[in-house]
Enzyme design. Structure first.
Site, PDB file in Angstrom:
ATOM      1  N   HIS A   1       0.829  -1.211   0.000  1.00 23.28           N
ATOM      2  CA  HIS A   1       0.000   0.000   0.000  1.00 23.28           C
ATOM      3  C   HIS A   1       0.863   1.260   0.000  1.00 23.28           C
ATOM      4  O   HIS A   1       2.030   1.214   0.367  1.00 23.28           O
ATOM      5  CB  HIS A   1      -0.930   0.017   1.224  1.00 23.28           C
ATOM      6  CG  HIS A   1      -2.162  -0.820   1.036  1.00 23.28           C
ATOM      7  ND1 HIS A   1      -2.168  -2.182   1.217  1.00 23.28           N
ATOM      8  CD2 HIS A   1      -3.429  -0.473   0.664  1.00 23.28           C
ATOM      9  CE1 HIS A   1      -3.383  -2.652   0.966  1.00 23.28           C
ATOM     10  NE2 HIS A   1      -4.171  -1.644   0.625  1.00 23.28           N
TER      11      HIS A   1
ATOM     12  N   LYS B   1      -0.918   4.976   4.501  1.00 20.09           N
ATOM     13  CA  LYS B   1      -1.893   4.076   5.138  1.00 20.09           C
ATOM     14  C   LYS B   1      -1.564   3.901   6.622  1.00 20.09           C
ATOM     15  O   LYS B   1      -0.451   3.539   6.988  1.00 20.09           O
ATOM     16  CB  LYS B   1      -1.907   2.723   4.425  1.00 20.09           C
ATOM     17  CG  LYS B   1      -2.952   1.770   4.974  1.00 20.09           C
ATOM     18  CD  LYS B   1      -3.189   0.605   4.041  1.00 20.09           C
ATOM     19  CE  LYS B   1      -4.166  -0.419   4.620  1.00 20.09           C
ATOM     20  NZ  LYS B   1      -5.481   0.145   4.934  1.00 20.09           N
TER      21      LYS B   1
END
Ligand code: NAP
Length: 263
Positions: A151, A155
């Protein structure tokens, strides 16, 4: 005639986390859909700014004032717990993309939603929903499996809700997983975090990506890799829009987009 009238009906939507990366994308998707109407935007950031013609409010009350029928929440778990309790109390349907919830949270949400409905989906991208399903189908045919999720570096939670959910579903689909052979970890965590069924999950945080996940399964003489890549946040929008339109039909609490897609 009635179907024509229904087709013309619009659903009043409010977005919580409207100034965030996902929330702003959701606002634009709602505005672009002829059957959805963006009527409220709530966020703790950018309060007072205008998002797609709606002034961002810091108060959940803005949702009730605007007679919102469906509220979409893309915030953080700590905020979302409070938001969902408020939405249930005000009989507003909830479409939730926020991740980082515990199993206890899910149990609590099931009890909360009786008059209005709620869907919590760790991933609204159709391809990711299929990836989870394919991994579940493949699980009984392999003895070893690992999940690698990648990610963007903004995040907050790890591992991703999608990775946790994938491991849970794979673990439930098979009970023939091989034991991890590792006797000594020279650096703690080298074998990743243990998801359900002790399936290792490796979380990578990287600039330049949105969200990717790879599920690698292995058995004698062969491996199978199932990979999903999200290259743009727009990938989540068809799922969010679908959930806004279908939430009124799905009574109570739903976990995951699968049932809304009929898979
Ligand atoms: P983000 O850019 O940080 O956006 C979150 C927004 O929510 C921020 O503007 C934040 O404001 C706001 N917020 C925090 N607490 C709030 C509260 N109590 N009331 C109202 N707004 C509040 O994060 P993101 O990348 O959009 O991701 C949001 C969530 O969606 C994360 O949990 C992420 O994992 C999840 N996600 C889910 C999917 C899916 O398909 N289900 C896909 C992508 C991301 P502040 O800056 O003031 O904190």
């Amino acid at each position: 005639m009635i179907s024509e009238i229904l087709a013309e009906m619009t659903i009043r939507v409010g977005v919580i986390g409207a100034a965030g990366r996902m929330g702003a994308t959701v606002c634009a998707a709602v505005v672009a859909d002829k059957n959805l109407e963006l009527v409220a935007a709530v966020d703790t950031a950018s309060v007072g700014s205008v998002v797609n013609g709606i002034t961002v409010s810091s108060e959940l009350r803005a949702l009730a004032d605007a007679k919102v029928e469906v509220a979409v929440d893309f915030t953080v778990a700590a905020a979302s717990r409070i938001n969902l309790s408020w939405l249930a109390m005000h009989n507003i349907h909830a479409v939730v993309g926020t991740t980082g919830f515990t199993d206890q949270d899910i149990e609590d949400f099931k009890k909360l939603f009786s008059s209005s409905n709620c869907i919590v989906a760790p991933n609204f991208a159709i391809g990711a929903v299929l990836m989870m399903r394919f991994a579940e189908i493949a699980a009984p045919f392999f003895e070893t499996a690992e999940i690698i999720e990648i990610h963007h570096d903004g995040k907050a939670d790890s591992p991703s809700g999608t990775a946790i959910s994938t491991a849970k579903r794979m673990a439930a689909a098979s009970n023939t997983w091989a034991k991890d052979p590792t006797k000594h970890e020279a650096i703690a965590g080298a074998r990743g975090a243990k998801g359900s069924g002790d399936i290792p999950i490796h979380a990578v945080r990287m600039r330049g990506v949105v969200a990717n996940q790879e599920v690698v399964l292995g058995t004698q003489g062969q491996t199978l890799t199932i990979r999903h890549d999200t290259i743009d946040r727009a990938s989540f929008m068809p799922g969010v829009v679908l959930a806004c339109k279908k939430i009124a039909e799905h009574k109570g609490f739903t976990l995951g987009l699968d049932k809304f897609l009929g898979i």
